[in-house]
Design an enzyme around this catalytic site. Structure first.
Site, mmCIF file in Angstrom:
data_model
loop_
_atom_site.group_PDB
_atom_site.id
_atom_site.type_symbol
_atom_site.label_atom_id
_atom_site.label_comp_id
_atom_site.label_asym_id
_atom_site.label_seq_id
_atom_site.Cartn_x
_atom_site.Cartn_y
_atom_site.Cartn_z
ATOM 1 N N HIS A 25 -2.757 6.273 4.848
ATOM 2 C CA HIS A 25 -1.323 6.425 5.125
ATOM 3 C C HIS A 25 -0.834 7.773 4.598
ATOM 4 O O HIS A 25 -1.283 8.256 3.558
ATOM 5 C CB HIS A 25 -0.515 5.332 4.427
ATOM 6 C CG HIS A 25 -0.694 3.967 5.005
ATOM 7 N ND1 HIS A 25 -1.393 3.711 6.162
ATOM 8 C CD2 HIS A 25 -0.239 2.748 4.561
ATOM 9 C CE1 HIS A 25 -1.358 2.409 6.413
ATOM 10 N NE2 HIS A 25 -0.674 1.813 5.464
ATOM 11 N N CYS B 92 0.818 -1.221 0.000
ATOM 12 C CA CYS B 92 0.000 0.000 0.000
ATOM 13 C C CYS B 92 0.851 1.272 0.000
ATOM 14 O O CYS B 92 0.562 2.222 -0.742
ATOM 15 C CB CYS B 92 -0.945 -0.011 1.190
ATOM 16 S SG CYS B 92 -0.158 -0.364 2.775
#
Length: 345
Positions: A247, A133
């Site tokens: 994130h 990711c």
């Protein structure tokens, strides 16, 4: 458009659930939906396009029995290692969201906006790997900058949400915060993470490697080089932070010697790149944040600035929803690009 029999392995997990939402948002051409999970989850239901589907047990024969043509795997590396071959043998293309196949030389590792041409190599193994990711959102911002100036080195620090550790990570943060407000934080369990995550940051994600980096950090390094087909220097420090979702990354890019960075040109290159959006107005407190990117399919970039000392160095901050951009959405985009390429052939 032809429709496909689609299996989702790990249908009841965080990424599996998000896959259904993203597939619906992109109006994925589904003929038959086959949700697969462990025996423990078999018999439960998942919802897709306002219809309930019974989750089937993942078995070696499930793909052939259901004539699966596209199989999304998001149930962990050991599951992919064991069952992906049965999906391939049944004639399906496997889009794997685990780390198991990523660095295999003959398995394409793909971010469709960055290296769509690599999808063409899928037939060698029947598998296309979905990157880490943190890697996905980083290469989405690196690609236009590399095309503009040529990247020599990347230094990145991540601020990774607890949902990167799945539902258990999110639940642990919530329970610890509840314990904090009940004045019982010292009694709260620490299971998903090695340390308390509430009101804390943990500068370790995944297991240590012999070189002093962690496995997560080495994933970012190795995967970026593979995706971008370039052996640029990369250093990563991955940190878990008490954010539920999305994130963030602080990125410093060093371009080739002799380059003089034009911040406006860099900003335009980023803003014009597919699925990247610049939010960069420091005077008015406008910049990417997790609460902006959550539940979106965009990588947001801001705080773009030239280094004070080196003309060929640029600093910026990027944020993306790692469950969507960093997992489910990238998987669906890979599949859609695969369909497009297959139709062209």
């Amino acid at each position: 458009m032809r429709k496909f029999n689609v299996a989702v392995v790990g249908a009841t997990g965080a990424v599996g659930e998000e896959l259904f939402r993203v597939m619906e948002a992109y109006d994925f051409p589904v003929n038959k939906l086959v949700p697969l999970a462990s025996a423990k989850s078999a018999g439960t239901t998942v919802e897709y396009k306002n219809k309930e589907y019974t989750v089937l047990e993942l078995t070696e024969s499930a793909f052939e029995e259901n004539e699966v043509e596209i199989a999304f795997f998001s149930a962990g590396g050991s599951i992919s290692a064991k069952f992906a071959k049965f999906a391939v043998e049944a004639g399906a293309v496997v889009i794997d969201n685990t780390s198991h196949f990523r660095m295999e030389p003959n398995v394409p590792l793909v971010v469709p906006e960055v290296n769509p041409q690599d999808i063409a190599n899928w037939k060698e193994t029947g598998i296309i790997a979905n990157p880490n990711c943190s890697t996905i959102q980083m290469v989405l911002s690196l690609k236009p900058l590399d095309e503009l100036y040529g990247i020599k080195r990347v230094d990145v620090s991540t601020y990774q949400a607890v949902s990167g550790a799945g539902k258990a990570g999110m639940e642990e943060l919530v329970k610890q915060m509840q314990a904090f407000f009940a004045f019982k934080l010292d009694e709260a369990k620490k299971e998903a993470f090695a340390h308390q995550i509430a009101l804390n940051v943990i500068p370790q994600i995944d297991v240590p490697q012999p070189n002093g980096f962690t496995k997560e950090e080495m994933k970012m390094i190795n995967e970026t080089q593979k995706i971008m087909h370039k052996q640029m220097q990369i250093a990563a420090t991955c940190v878990r932070v008490p954010v539920l979702r999305s994130h963030s990354e602080t990125i410093t890019v060093t371009f080739e010697d002799g380059v003089e960075v034009d911040v406006q040109k860099a900003r335009e290159a980023l803003d014009n790149f597919e699925n990247v959006e610049v939010i960069d107005d420091l005077e008015n407190n406008q910049y990417p944040m997790p609460i902006i990117s959550t539940d979106t399919d965009t990588t947001f970039v801001g705080r773009i600035r030239k280094d004070n000392y080196c003309d060929n160095v640029l600093h910026y901050f990027n944020v993306a929803d790692q469950v969507r951009v960093g997992a489910a959405t990238n998987s669906v985009r890979i599949a859609l690009k695969w369909i497009e390429m297959e139709n062209d052939n």
